[in-house]
Design an enzyme around this catalytic site. Structure first.
Site, PDB file in Angstrom:
ATOM      1  N   THR A  59      52.019  47.416  60.480  1.00  9.49           N
ATOM      2  CA  THR A  59      52.848  46.450  61.204  1.00  9.49           C
ATOM      3  C   THR A  59      52.206  45.071  61.096  1.00  9.49           C
ATOM      4  O   THR A  59      50.986  44.926  61.172  1.00  9.49           O
ATOM      5  CB  THR A  59      52.923  46.867  62.691  1.00  9.49           C
ATOM      6  N   CYS A  66      51.882  56.274  61.380  1.00  6.05           N
ATOM      7  CA  CYS A  66      53.248  56.160  60.861  1.00  6.05           C
ATOM      8  C   CYS A  66      54.355  56.002  61.901  1.00  6.05           C
ATOM      9  O   CYS A  66      55.184  55.105  61.766  1.00  6.05           O
ATOM     10  CB  CYS A  66      53.565  57.367  60.001  1.00  6.05           C
ATOM     11  N   ARG A 101      44.176  56.340  63.719  1.00 10.13           N
ATOM     12  CA  ARG A 101      45.084  55.196  63.863  1.00 10.13           C
ATOM     13  C   ARG A 101      46.140  55.469  64.945  1.00 10.13           C
ATOM     14  O   ARG A 101      46.778  56.506  64.945  1.00 10.13           O
ATOM     15  CB  ARG A 101      45.749  54.875  62.517  1.00 10.13           C
TER      16      ARG A 101
HETATM   17  P1  NAI Z   1      45.413  54.136  53.907  1.00 11.39           P
HETATM   18  O1  NAI Z   1      45.145  52.874  54.612  1.00 11.39           O
HETATM   19  O2  NAI Z   1      44.638  55.375  54.235  1.00 11.39           O
HETATM   20  O3  NAI Z   1      45.230  53.901  52.334  1.00 11.39           O
HETATM   21  C1  NAI Z   1      45.712  52.793  51.641  1.00 11.39           C
HETATM   22  C2  NAI Z   1      44.669  52.386  50.599  1.00 11.39           C
HETATM   23  O4  NAI Z   1      45.251  51.405  49.745  1.00 11.39           O
HETATM   24  C3  NAI Z   1      43.405  51.776  51.179  1.00 11.39           C
HETATM   25  O5  NAI Z   1      42.276  52.535  50.797  1.00 11.39           O
HETATM   26  C4  NAI Z   1      43.370  50.360  50.573  1.00 11.39           C
HETATM   27  O6  NAI Z   1      42.076  49.915  50.262  1.00 11.39           O
HETATM   28  C5  NAI Z   1      44.205  50.536  49.328  1.00 11.39           C
HETATM   29  N1  NAI Z   1      44.749  49.285  48.810  1.00 11.39           N
HETATM   30  C6  NAI Z   1      45.425  48.321  49.476  1.00 11.39           C
HETATM   31  N2  NAI Z   1      45.798  47.347  48.639  1.00 11.39           N
HETATM   32  C7  NAI Z   1      45.351  47.675  47.406  1.00 11.39           C
HETATM   33  C8  NAI Z   1      45.434  47.064  46.127  1.00 11.39           C
HETATM   34  N3  NAI Z   1      46.075  45.903  45.958  1.00 11.39           N
HETATM   35  N4  NAI Z   1      44.857  47.681  45.078  1.00 11.39           N
HETATM   36  C9  NAI Z   1      44.226  48.862  45.259  1.00 11.39           C
HETATM   37  N5  NAI Z   1      44.130  49.502  46.442  1.00 11.39           N
HETATM   38  C10 NAI Z   1      44.678  48.913  47.509  1.00 11.39           C
HETATM   39  O7  NAI Z   1      46.959  54.416  54.076  1.00 11.39           O
HETATM   40  P2  NAI Z   1      47.742  55.820  54.028  1.00 11.39           P
HETATM   41  O8  NAI Z   1      47.674  56.507  55.328  1.00 11.39           O
HETATM   42  O9  NAI Z   1      47.336  56.557  52.795  1.00 11.39           O
HETATM   43  O10 NAI Z   1      49.235  55.312  53.871  1.00 11.39           O
HETATM   44  C11 NAI Z   1      49.702  54.739  52.656  1.00 11.39           C
HETATM   45  C12 NAI Z   1      51.206  54.622  52.750  1.00 11.39           C
HETATM   46  O11 NAI Z   1      51.780  55.916  52.871  1.00 11.39           O
HETATM   47  C13 NAI Z   1      51.710  53.821  53.935  1.00 11.39           C
HETATM   48  O12 NAI Z   1      52.846  53.108  53.541  1.00 11.39           O
HETATM   49  C14 NAI Z   1      52.094  54.890  54.929  1.00 11.39           C
HETATM   50  O13 NAI Z   1      53.126  54.465  55.779  1.00 11.39           O
HETATM   51  C15 NAI Z   1      52.602  55.987  54.021  1.00 11.39           C
HETATM   52  N6  NAI Z   1      52.521  57.324  54.578  1.00 11.39           N
HETATM   53  C16 NAI Z   1      51.427  57.738  55.285  1.00 11.39           C
HETATM   54  C17 NAI Z   1      51.347  59.021  55.772  1.00 11.39           C
HETATM   55  C18 NAI Z   1      50.155  59.471  56.541  1.00 11.39           C
HETATM   56  O14 NAI Z   1      50.211  60.563  57.078  1.00 11.39           O
HETATM   57  N7  NAI Z   1      49.076  58.704  56.607  1.00 11.39           N
HETATM   58  C19 NAI Z   1      52.416  59.998  55.527  1.00 11.39           C
HETATM   59  C20 NAI Z   1      53.487  59.494  54.737  1.00 11.39           C
HETATM   60  C21 NAI Z   1      53.529  58.201  54.303  1.00 11.39           C
END
Ligand code: NAI
Length: 467
Positions: free
Chosen positions: A95, A277, A347
């Site tokens: 957000t 989420c 989170r």
């Molecule tokens: P997270 O924060 O654990 O991982 C995201 C990663 O992306 C971080 O390690 C960050 O360093 C990396 N990152 C950001 N910008 C970057 C770039 N330009 N180049 C390379 N790496 C970069 O997030 P999470 O939990 O994995 O969520 C990711 C997406 O999936 C979000 O949109 C979330 O809403 C969605 N999602 C999450 C779920 C969950 O259970 N956590 C389930 C379903 C969807």
């Protein structure tokens, strides 16, 4: 196009497990997961697979099998983009905390950075897959950026939202209820959809792979989370009514859950939902609805969040009320800090907000969680900005022995439903607490009768207190 190389940008809770399972199931596809966070990539590459940065049951085994064979973790984003036929974007979309849409809209700056990087590096044919949860119509933004590549890249954009639940990610990925793939309905778009369908079809029955247009797919993910969260808020709203009427929310859940139209899942009352989420995605839905002038739609979904905030606050207030309306200087032990069991993700965990409320009342909080680090707990509290970091350190302590954490406490608050809490020697815990000794069961997991027999005053969610 037969896919032989995949890259995933973002090695987080979604990117890591999702790609590990694809690599396990498709040994002939090279899967490279990249991230700008060096420490995170180093942890994914740790020789000891138990030290990978995401705690999920079964994940170390999957990583151990595929890593080094066809699964790679790297910080070289450009190289991975260049080599891959298919690029998943799985970066964070939190957000917004500033500017227009602050507190509601999704912050898409990381998505945009990825798109610009892909535009700069990629050549030839690429399929770009939105794995992150995104506002409906984000694909048009991506398209706009990608078409200014200058490298003559030919690309298709797919939406493939992830439905895994943390804590059961590996099982969910191995046997998903469904996989959703949205794409352009042109001939080229359908080819791209099919390329991704063929990847999943290696282990997911075809009838469980749903294909739609890209907008339906984007919106379905927000909708799924909104519906799930709404069920929690619905039962939680009734838990408060139960506490006033001697109805028992567990009995009410069972009674309505046996109706096949309602179904039994996600009807457990609790201290409130957390996780990265639900809240973010509903706020996003509210923001999008309002931006189209759909105030009734926005208000409807916003209520789910209002109820959840109320439930967390109500829990903290109940602790205070039962400790004679003051917790100043009193030790309250927290069992659990993660937003749910079997994950180290904190989170939006309810525990953070309950702790904040109690600390505002000058309580001393001590925390035990089997998987969350001390550093994470302090960082969660500091992030709220309610107190200085020094003040948080002075008022909250973290321990690795649950018995010590509960020693000398006036009350125990169960904030996460970790199974191990049920197996503790509760008589021993009781003997070392101040009396009257209270247990506030924010997850309704404890054996209320057994605790009461030991001498505890037990307070659950959605049943009247009868201590
Ligand atoms: P997270 O924060 O654990 O991982 C995201 C990663 O992306 C971080 O390690 C960050 O360093 C990396 N990152 C950001 N910008 C970057 C770039 N330009 N180049 C390379 N790496 C970069 O997030 P999470 O939990 O994995 O969520 C990711 C997406 O999936 C979000 O949109 C979330 O809403 C969605 N999602 C999450 C779920 C969950 O259970 N956590 C389930 C379903 C969807």
């Amino acid at each position: 196009m037969k896919i032989q190389s995949i890259c995933c940008i973002g090695a987080g809770y979604v990117g890591g497990p999702t790609m590990a399972v694809i690599a396990k199931k498709c040994p002939d596809i090279k899967v490279t997961v990249v991230d700008i966070n060096e420490a995170r990539i180093a942890a994914w590459n740790d020789e000891d697979v138990e030290k990978i940065p995401v705690y999920e049951p079964g994940l170390p085994e999957v990583v151990a099998e595929a890593r080094g064979r066809n699964l790679f973790f790297s910080t070289d984003v450009d190289k991975a983009i260049d080599e891959a036929q298919m690029i998943f974007i799985s970066v964070n979309t939190p957000t917004k905390t500033y500017g227009e849409g602050k507190g509601q809209a999704a912050d898409l700056k990381w998505i945009e950075l990825c798109a610009r990087q892909i535009a700069r590096v990629a050549k030839g044919e690429k399929i770009v897959v939105e794995k992150s949860t995104l506002p409906v119509r984000t694909a048009s933004t991506l398209k706009d950026i990608l078409k200014h590549t200058g490298n003559g890249m030919n690309f298709q954009i797919l939406s493939n939202p992830e439905f895994l639940a943390e804590g059961t990610a590996v099982d969910d990925l191995m046997a998903p209820d469904r996989v959703l793939i949205g794409g352009d309905q042109s001939e080229e778009g359908l080819k791209a959809i099919n390329a991704l369908v063929e990847v999943y079809a290696r282990w997911v029955p075809k009838e469980r792979i749903l294909t739609t247009n890209v907008w339906s797919s984007e919106l379905s993910k927000l909708t799924a989370n909104a519906f799930l969260a709404q069920r929690v808020s619905s039962i939680n709203s009734l838990s408060e009514l139960c506490e006033h009427t001697e109805a028992d929310v567990n009995e009410v859940s069972r009674a309505i859950g046996t109706d096949s139209r309602i179904g039994p899942k996600f009807l457990k009352a609790s201290v409130g939902f957390g996780g990265s989420c639900f809240q973010k995605d509903i706020l996003n839905l509210v923001y999008i609805s309002r931006s189209y002038g759909l105030d009734e739609v926005a208000d409807y979904w916003e209520q789910v969040i209002i109820m959840n905030d109320h439930q967390k606050k109500r829990f903290a207030k109940k602790v205070i009320r039962n400790l004679y309306n003051t917790v100043s200087g009193k030790k309250i032990a927290f069992l659990g800090w993660a937003f749910k069991k079997d994950t180290n993700d904190t989170r939006e965990s309810a525990a953070i907000y309950v702790a904040d409320h109690l600390l505002n009342e000058q309580s001393k909080v001590s925390v035990y969680d089997p998987k969350v680090t001390e550093q994470q707990i302090y960082s969660d509290l500091d992030y709220l900005g309610s107190r200085s970091s020094e003040e948080n350190k002075a008022s909250l302590s973290v321990g690795s022995d649950p018995y010590k954490v509960c020693e000398g406490a006036h009350a125990i608050a169960v904030l996460t439903e970790w199974d191990e809490f049920k197996t503790y020697d509760w008589k021993r815990i009781y003997d070392n607490m101040l009396k009257p000794a209270h247990v506030f069961d924010g997850r309704n997991i404890m054996d209320k009768k057994a605790l009461k027999e030991i001498g505890f005053q037990v307070h659950s969610i959605g049943t009247a207190d009868d201590n």
